[in-house]
Design a protein around this motif. Structure first.
Motif, short mmCIF file in Angstrom:
data_model
loop_
_atom_site.label_atom_id
_atom_site.label_comp_id
_atom_site.label_asym_id
_atom_site.label_seq_id
_atom_site.Cartn_x
_atom_site.Cartn_y
_atom_site.Cartn_z
N ASP A 223 -19.90 -27.79 -55.97
CA ASP A 223 -19.53 -28.74 -57.02
C ASP A 223 -18.18 -29.35 -56.75
O ASP A 223 -18.00 -30.58 -56.89
CB ASP A 223 -19.52 -28.02 -58.37
N ARG A 227 -17.57 -33.43 -55.89
CA ARG A 227 -16.74 -34.30 -56.72
C ARG A 227 -15.63 -34.94 -55.91
O ARG A 227 -15.32 -36.13 -56.08
CB ARG A 227 -16.17 -33.50 -57.90
N GLN A 231 -15.33 -39.02 -55.12
CA GLN A 231 -14.10 -39.73 -55.47
C GLN A 231 -13.50 -40.41 -54.24
O GLN A 231 -13.07 -41.57 -54.30
CB GLN A 231 -13.09 -38.76 -56.08
N THR A 240 -25.20 -36.87 -59.25
CA THR A 240 -25.14 -35.41 -59.07
C THR A 240 -25.94 -35.02 -57.83
O THR A 240 -26.84 -35.75 -57.40
CB THR A 240 -25.72 -34.68 -60.29
#
Length: 280
Positions: A223, A227, A231, A240
């Motif tokens: 996770d 992320r 970014q 996701t």
């Protein structure tokens, strides 16, 4: 037993399948509904693209709205360009995760638990039979805090067989040549993590591990890496890792893969008789 022609699947077949999962296989209702929702999405995509004319799932009125997990109704599939951008910004040892999910339809836990022994490069298959979960056995609790984490999300990470399959079952998923090449390059560059038989573990040569290469790959690390990569790639909209399974399904159906085959590859297949499973 061959799966039925998708056009022959009727609402009563789906109702029987849901009942069989809960009453005969012993799944939790939420697990059965989650599988049903995945299959319903495949059928909806097939109707929208005129692969079939009717969606039997639309006529099944169960308690799914009461128990299904909260999720947005509309998922805009990630594009290949977005997937490639995220993959470029992942650390080298974890780039292959993206292609196992987007190119083979694996769940996050299934991709984290992939071993070298699961691949049949000559046949072009990956045999999915295990997953990383967070419901393993904890040591005997001694304090109040330890007792509190023996249930729910605080339990130990483990590798176990797929919870909806018998211990000797899995599913065979086509392995595209491009991904087979990526797997072989990954092994040559990063090697594998040898895991021996133990509590919360299934032996094998695992393709992924924690950063220090001392343990299995945990959800929290995936996770965090996802992320950061999203970014860094400049992608602001929600994407996701689980959506990569939707990408896999849509890509396959657009190329003419039968809905029943796709459902089986995703691990949500239904069969002619809901009281009998067939091996893939």
């Amino acid at each position: 037993m061959a799966p039925p022609v998708v056009g022959a699947v009727r609402p009563k077949d789906l109702q029987a399948w849901l009942k069989w999962m809960v009453e005969e296989r012993g799944y939790r209702e939420s697990t059965a509904i989650n599988r049903y929702e995945t299959l319903a999405g495949v059928f909806s995509f097939a109707v929208a693209n005129e692969y079939i004319t009717k969606n039997a799932c639309q006529h099944v009125r169960t308690s799914r709205r009461r128990v299904k997990r909260k999720a947005k109704k509309t998922i805009r599939l990630p594009t290949l360009e977005e997937i490639e951008a995220i993959e470029r910004h992942l650390p080298g040892p974890y780039k292959l995760l993206v292609w196992l999910m987007a190119g083979c339809g694996l769940r996050i836990g299934e991709a984290c638990a992939v071993t070298l022994q699961q691949f049949d490069f000559e046949a072009g298959l990956i045999y999915v039979d295990r997953q990383v979960t967070q419901d393993g056995e904890n040591e005997e609790p001694r304090t109040a805090v330890q007792k509190a984490i023996t249930k729910g999300r605080g339990r130990a990470h483990c590798v176990r067989h797929l919870k909806w399959r018998d211990l000797d079952e899995g599913r065979a998923v086509p392995l595209p040549p491009s991904i087979a090449t990526r797997v072989q390059e990954h092994v040559q560059r990063y090697g594998t993590l040898r895991v021996r038989d133990a509590v919360n573990r299934i032996p094998g040569d695992y393709l992924f591990s924690n950063v220090g290469r001392t343990n299995i790959l945990m959800y929290s690390l995936v996770d965090r890496l996802w992320r950061r990569a999203k970014q860094s790639a400049g992608i602001t909209r929600k994407i996701t890792p689980h959506w990569l399974r939707h990408f896999f399904a849509s890509a396959g159906l657009s190329k003419g893969v039968p809905v029943t085959d796709m459902a089986e590859w995703l691990g949500t297949g239904i069969h002619a008789s809901p009281t009998r499973r067939t091996r893939t």
